[in-house]
Design a protein around this motif. Structure first.
Motif, PDB file in Angstrom:
ATOM      1  N   PHE A  20       0.829  -1.203   0.000  1.00 21.52           N
ATOM      2  CA  PHE A  20       0.000   0.000   0.000  1.00 21.52           C
ATOM      3  C   PHE A  20       0.861   1.249   0.000  1.00 21.52           C
ATOM      4  CE2 PHE A  20      -3.988   2.088   0.402  1.00 21.52           C
ATOM      5  CZ  PHE A  20      -3.744   3.231   1.137  1.00 21.52           C
ATOM      6  N   CYS A  21       1.827   1.279   0.915  1.00 22.00           N
ATOM      7  CA  CYS A  21       2.703   2.442   0.983  1.00 22.00           C
ATOM      8  C   CYS A  21       3.880   2.084   1.866  1.00 22.00           C
ATOM      9  CB  CYS A  21       1.953   3.631   1.537  1.00 22.00           C
ATOM     10  SG  CYS A  21       2.954   5.116   1.576  1.00 22.00           S
ATOM     11  N   GLY A  22       5.065   2.383   1.390  1.00 23.20           N
ATOM     12  CA  GLY A  22       6.258   2.061   2.162  1.00 23.20           C
ATOM     13  C   GLY A  22       6.822   3.256   2.897  1.00 23.20           C
ATOM     14  N   ASP A  23       6.206   4.384   2.802  1.00 22.90           N
ATOM     15  CA  ASP A  23       6.700   5.620   3.396  1.00 22.90           C
ATOM     16  C   ASP A  23       6.467   5.602   4.912  1.00 22.90           C
ATOM     17  OD1 ASP A  23       7.333   8.190   4.103  1.00 22.90           O
ATOM     18  OD2 ASP A  23       6.092   9.147   2.575  1.00 22.90           O
ATOM     19  N   GLU A  24       7.529   5.871   5.658  1.00 16.63           N
ATOM     20  CA  GLU A  24       7.423   5.880   7.133  1.00 16.63           C
ATOM     21  C   GLU A  24       6.531   7.015   7.633  1.00 16.63           C
ATOM     22  OE1 GLU A  24       8.405   3.630   9.403  1.00 16.63           O
ATOM     23  OE2 GLU A  24       8.913   2.465   7.623  1.00 16.63           O
ATOM     24  N   ASN A  25       6.480   8.117   6.917  1.00 23.22           N
ATOM     25  CA  ASN A  25       5.593   9.216   7.308  1.00 23.22           C
ATOM     26  C   ASN A  25       4.133   8.797   7.243  1.00 23.22           C
ATOM     27  OD1 ASN A  25       7.637  11.079   7.846  1.00 23.22           O
ATOM     28  ND2 ASN A  25       7.752  11.707   5.701  1.00 23.22           N
ATOM     29  N   HIS A  26       3.791   8.034   6.191  1.00 24.68           N
ATOM     30  CA  HIS A  26       2.427   7.536   6.072  1.00 24.68           C
ATOM     31  C   HIS A  26       2.091   6.587   7.226  1.00 24.68           C
ATOM     32  CE1 HIS A  26       2.788   8.712   1.702  1.00 24.68           C
ATOM     33  NE2 HIS A  26       1.689   9.351   2.093  1.00 24.68           N
ATOM     34  N   LYS A  27       3.069   5.751   7.570  1.00 23.08           N
ATOM     35  CA  LYS A  27       2.844   4.816   8.683  1.00 23.08           C
ATOM     36  C   LYS A  27       2.679   5.571   9.995  1.00 23.08           C
ATOM     37  CE  LYS A  27       4.980   0.768   6.756  1.00 23.08           C
ATOM     38  NZ  LYS A  27       5.922  -0.306   6.921  1.00 23.08           N
ATOM     39  N   ALA A  28       3.484   6.613  10.186  1.00 18.17           N
ATOM     40  CA  ALA A  28       3.363   7.413  11.412  1.00 18.17           C
ATOM     41  C   ALA A  28       1.993   8.090  11.462  1.00 18.17           C
ATOM     42  CB  ALA A  28       4.477   8.455  11.479  1.00 18.17           C
ATOM     43  N   LEU A  29       1.547   8.592  10.326  1.00 21.88           N
ATOM     44  CA  LEU A  29       0.210   9.203  10.272  1.00 21.88           C
ATOM     45  C   LEU A  29      -0.885   8.168  10.557  1.00 21.88           C
ATOM     46  CD1 LEU A  29       0.545  11.594   7.199  1.00 21.88           C
ATOM     47  CD2 LEU A  29       0.227  12.247   9.595  1.00 21.88           C
ATOM     48  N   ALA A  30      -0.725   6.987   9.996  1.00 19.44           N
ATOM     49  CA  ALA A  30      -1.702   5.919  10.224  1.00 19.44           C
ATOM     50  C   ALA A  30      -1.715   5.522  11.692  1.00 19.44           C
ATOM     51  CB  ALA A  30      -1.384   4.723   9.339  1.00 19.44           C
ATOM     52  N   ASP A  31      -0.533   5.419  12.314  1.00 23.02           N
ATOM     53  CA  ASP A  31      -0.470   5.127  13.758  1.00 23.02           C
ATOM     54  C   ASP A  31      -1.180   6.226  14.546  1.00 23.02           C
ATOM     55  OD1 ASP A  31       0.920   2.756  13.515  1.00 23.02           O
ATOM     56  OD2 ASP A  31       2.907   3.707  13.742  1.00 23.02           O
ATOM     57  N   GLY A  32      -0.968   7.469  14.128  1.00 25.17           N
ATOM     58  CA  GLY A  32      -1.633   8.587  14.791  1.00 25.17           C
ATOM     59  C   GLY A  32      -3.140   8.529  14.645  1.00 25.17           C
ATOM     60  N   VAL A  33      -3.596   8.173  13.443  1.00 33.93           N
ATOM     61  CA  VAL A  33      -5.033   8.041  13.203  1.00 33.93           C
ATOM     62  C   VAL A  33      -5.611   6.953  14.101  1.00 33.93           C
ATOM     63  CG1 VAL A  33      -6.742   7.255  11.497  1.00 33.93           C
ATOM     64  CG2 VAL A  33      -5.015   8.958  10.858  1.00 33.93           C
ATOM     65  N   MET A  34      -4.939   5.816  14.197  1.00 31.65           N
ATOM     66  CA  MET A  34      -5.415   4.717  15.045  1.00 31.65           C
ATOM     67  C   MET A  34      -5.460   5.151  16.519  1.00 31.65           C
ATOM     68  SD  MET A  34      -6.254   2.241  13.074  1.00 31.65           S
ATOM     69  CE  MET A  34      -6.193   0.660  13.878  1.00 31.65           C
ATOM     70  N   ALA A  35      -4.425   5.879  16.938  1.00 30.67           N
ATOM     71  CA  ALA A  35      -4.392   6.348  18.324  1.00 30.67           C
ATOM     72  C   ALA A  35      -5.525   7.337  18.591  1.00 30.67           C
ATOM     73  CB  ALA A  35      -3.036   6.987  18.633  1.00 30.67           C
ATOM     74  N   LEU A  36      -5.776   8.229  17.626  1.00 33.03           N
ATOM     75  CA  LEU A  36      -6.868   9.194  17.790  1.00 33.03           C
ATOM     76  C   LEU A  36      -8.232   8.508  17.833  1.00 33.03           C
ATOM     77  CD1 LEU A  36      -5.654  12.114  15.503  1.00 33.03           C
ATOM     78  CD2 LEU A  36      -5.852  12.136  18.001  1.00 33.03           C
ATOM     79  N   ILE A  37      -8.421   7.520  16.985  1.00 31.94           N
ATOM     80  CA  ILE A  37      -9.687   6.769  16.993  1.00 31.94           C
ATOM     81  C   ILE A  37      -9.859   6.067  18.339  1.00 31.94           C
ATOM     82  CG2 ILE A  37     -10.928   4.810  15.989  1.00 31.94           C
ATOM     83  CD1 ILE A  37      -9.749   5.658  13.272  1.00 31.94           C
ATOM     84  N   ALA A  38      -8.798   5.460  18.828  1.00 36.29           N
ATOM     85  CA  ALA A  38      -8.871   4.789  20.134  1.00 36.29           C
ATOM     86  C   ALA A  38      -9.213   5.802  21.230  1.00 36.29           C
ATOM     87  CB  ALA A  38      -7.552   4.083  20.443  1.00 36.29           C
TER      88      ALA A  38
END
Length: 129
Positions: A20-38
């Motif tokens: 899907f995406c190998g960019d670490e920035n995208h992964k950091a954003l996705a982790d942030g999104v998951m944390a915000l949803i939680a």
């Protein structure tokens, strides 16, 4: 309540799927999104629990108000009965000639005098210090 399932699915895909995406920035954003949803889900649940507690407090408050009103009514009835008893004792003492020169029950009648003193103290008419 908002359904975050699609957003979770996309964020999870960014985190777990290298295609899907190998960019670490995208992964950091996705982790942030998951944390915000939680956090949103936690706060939503906490808010609901707080509302339930508030309602319980409100119910207890209503019960205490009802109890207070009942006690006030009982107190008023007792106060009236005590005042009527004092009036009766004083009237009887007057009719029987048991009053002293100050129009108080004479010291020669200690039981009546004590009854009046107890009533006056209970009603706040006794000597104030």
């Amino acid at each position: 309540m908002t359904d975050y399932s699609e957003l979770k699915r996309l964020a999870d895909r960014v985190i777990s799927d290298r295609r899907f995406c190998g960019d670490e920035n995208h992964k950091a954003l996705a982790d942030g999104v998951m944390a915000l949803i939680a956090e949103i889900e936690f706060l939503t649940e906490s808010r609901q629990e707080a509302r339930e507690e508030r309602n319980k407090i409100g119910d207890r408050h209503d019960a205490l108000e009802a109890e207070r009103d009942q006690l006030k009514a009982e107190n008023d009835a007792l106060r009236k009965a005590v005042l009527e008893a004092r009036e009766f004792i004083m009237h009887e003492a007057e009719v029987r000639g048991l009053l002293d020169e100050n129009n108080e029950v004479s010291f020669r009648h200690p039981r009546r005098q004590a009854a009046i003193a107890v009533i006056d103290a209970a009603m706040g008419k006794g000597e104030q210090s």
